[in-house]
Enzyme design. Structure first.
Site, PDB file in Angstrom:
ATOM      1  N   GLU A  68      -0.276  -1.119   5.568  1.00  0.00           N
ATOM      2  CA  GLU A  68       0.796  -0.769   6.663  1.00  0.00           C
ATOM      3  C   GLU A  68       0.785   0.707   6.866  1.00  0.00           C
ATOM      4  O   GLU A  68       1.419   1.156   7.852  1.00  0.00           O
ATOM      5  CB  GLU A  68       2.434  -1.119   5.821  1.00  0.00           C
ATOM      6  CG  GLU A  68       3.413  -0.810   6.766  1.00  0.00           C
ATOM      7  CD  GLU A  68       3.981   0.590   6.683  1.00  0.00           C
ATOM      8  OE1 GLU A  68       4.831   1.010   7.575  1.00  0.00           O
ATOM      9  OE2 GLU A  68       3.702   1.421   5.868  1.00  0.00           O
ATOM     10  N   ASP A  96       0.604  -1.145  -0.073  1.00  0.00           N
ATOM     11  CA  ASP A  96      -0.095  -0.047   0.025  1.00  0.00           C
ATOM     12  C   ASP A  96       0.861   1.238   0.015  1.00  0.00           C
ATOM     13  O   ASP A  96       2.041   1.424   0.259  1.00  0.00           O
ATOM     14  CB  ASP A  96      -0.727  -0.109   1.179  1.00  0.00           C
ATOM     15  CG  ASP A  96      -0.043  -0.092   2.424  1.00  0.00           C
ATOM     16  OD1 ASP A  96       0.714  -0.735   2.689  1.00  0.00           O
ATOM     17  OD2 ASP A  96      -0.473   0.881   3.515  1.00  0.00           O
TER      18      ASP A  96
END
Length: 351
Positions: free
Chosen positions: A124, A70
């Site tokens: 994350e 991400d």
């Protein structure tokens, strides 16, 4: 479609061009799973948008290489573009260049000198409960078993050992409400935070050496909350502080330190995450350091190496991106550093 046979620089650009803001990783996770599933030497597992691939060669050691899929929200910085040997775009530095290196290793090394587990995980960049590693550690802890882990966080091609712990606390000052036209009948809580700020301004941060690496702590105000109305003397004011502490302290020890700093005030802890020691004395870590070269330094921040440390797996941060460029609109990564990172990791896993 991701082509793992292409040059690592081109692969990085292809990964960057698949938008994957936290919570929207499905397309990229699907592409990663498809590409890895075509490699017969890997066993593939998946949990949500986290993809785990591993060799099962019966080696005496297993290492884990992890990278998050991400990014922070796009800021007009997609698609990627190249200029002066730099690749620009959202997530280039943090940390799609590292993801590309890990994918190339998976493709190029059917028989590495150690068994390898590759972990490509989601969320994350957002709250911890959504983090793919949190989910996998809870539901499939055996997938993360290893002797040593490398988190491909941006480090500008330098090994960064361990990470700092972090906690947030609220320091509360109380007063007495009154009409602002007759303020002498009250006690202004906002004025009352002056000694709190004075202690922060006078604070001398520790710089302890932990396992040979120097960490630099920090204790800072990150928010102030107070006020009732434009004509009311406030009876409550809260200062939010963030303490970044070296990994030689536990969360409990860090909390006790904050209590001591703000002795006499009400202190409430709102969140905390432990740090992780460097782990560079482990034989596998020493071999990694020898392959990568350079002088390791301390990670001044919190990363998911702490999650591996909690699982009993020593871990370091190492990636081609520059951490100082992370989350910026003009984020970029050096193309030569991507190549150098791939070469160093290949040497480590083949020599």
């Amino acid at each position: 479609m991701l082509d793992l046979t292409q040059d690592v620089r081109d692969l990085t650009a292809a990964i960057v061009d698949i938008e994957s803001v936290s919570g929207n990783e499905q397309e990229l996770a699907d592409e990663v799973e498809r590409a890895l599933s075509a490699l017969p030497h890997l066993k593939i597992d998946r949990s949500g948008h986290t993809v785990v691939a591993r060799t099962e060669l019966g080696r005496s050691e297993r290492v884990l290489i992890a990278g998050h899929l991400d990014t922070v929200p796009v800021a007009g910085n997609l698609p990627s573009r190249i200029g002066n040997d730099l690749l620009y775009g959202c997530g280039t530095s943090d940390m799609k260049a590292g993801v590309a290196v890990a994918l190339k290793l998976a493709a190029l090394l059917p028989a590495p000198n150690r068994d390898v587990t590759y972990v490509f995980y989601d969320c994350e960049e957002v709250e911890a409960e959504r983090n793919g590693l949190t989910r996998v550690a809870r539901d499939h802890a055996d997938w993360l078993a290893a002797d040593f882990a490398v988190l491909m966080e941006p480090t500008d091609g330098v090994i960064e050992g361990g990470c700092q712990g972090t906690l947030r606390a609220e320091i509360t000052v109380t007063g007495k409400r009154a009409h602002s036209a007759r303020s002498w009948f009250g006690v202004n809580a906002i004025h009352g935070i002056e000694p709190v700020l004075a202690r922060l301004n006078a604070y001398e941060a520790r710089r302890p050496v932990v396992d040979g690496l120097e960490y630099h702590e920090g204790l800072n105000a990150v928010g102030v909350r107070g006020g009732v109305a434009g004509n009311v003397i406030p009876d409550l004011c809260v200062v939010s502080v963030n303490y970044r502490f070296a990994p030689d302290l536990s969360i409990e020890e860090a909390q006790e330190h904050v209590r001591e700093v703000f002795d006499g005030f009400e202190v409430r802890f709102v969140d905390a995450a432990p740090g992780a020691r460097p782990g560079l004395t482990h034989p596998v870590a020493a071999a990694f350091t020898a392959a990568v070269g350079g002088t390791p330094r301390a990670k001044l921040g919190w990363t998911d190496v702490a999650r591996f440390s909690a699982l009993g797996v020593p871990a370091v941060n190492y990636g081609p991106g520059d951490p100082n460029l992370a989350h910026q609109q003009g984020e970029y990564v050096s193309l030569p550093k991507i190549v150098a990172s791939e070469r160093a990791m290949l040497d480590w896993l083949t020599i």
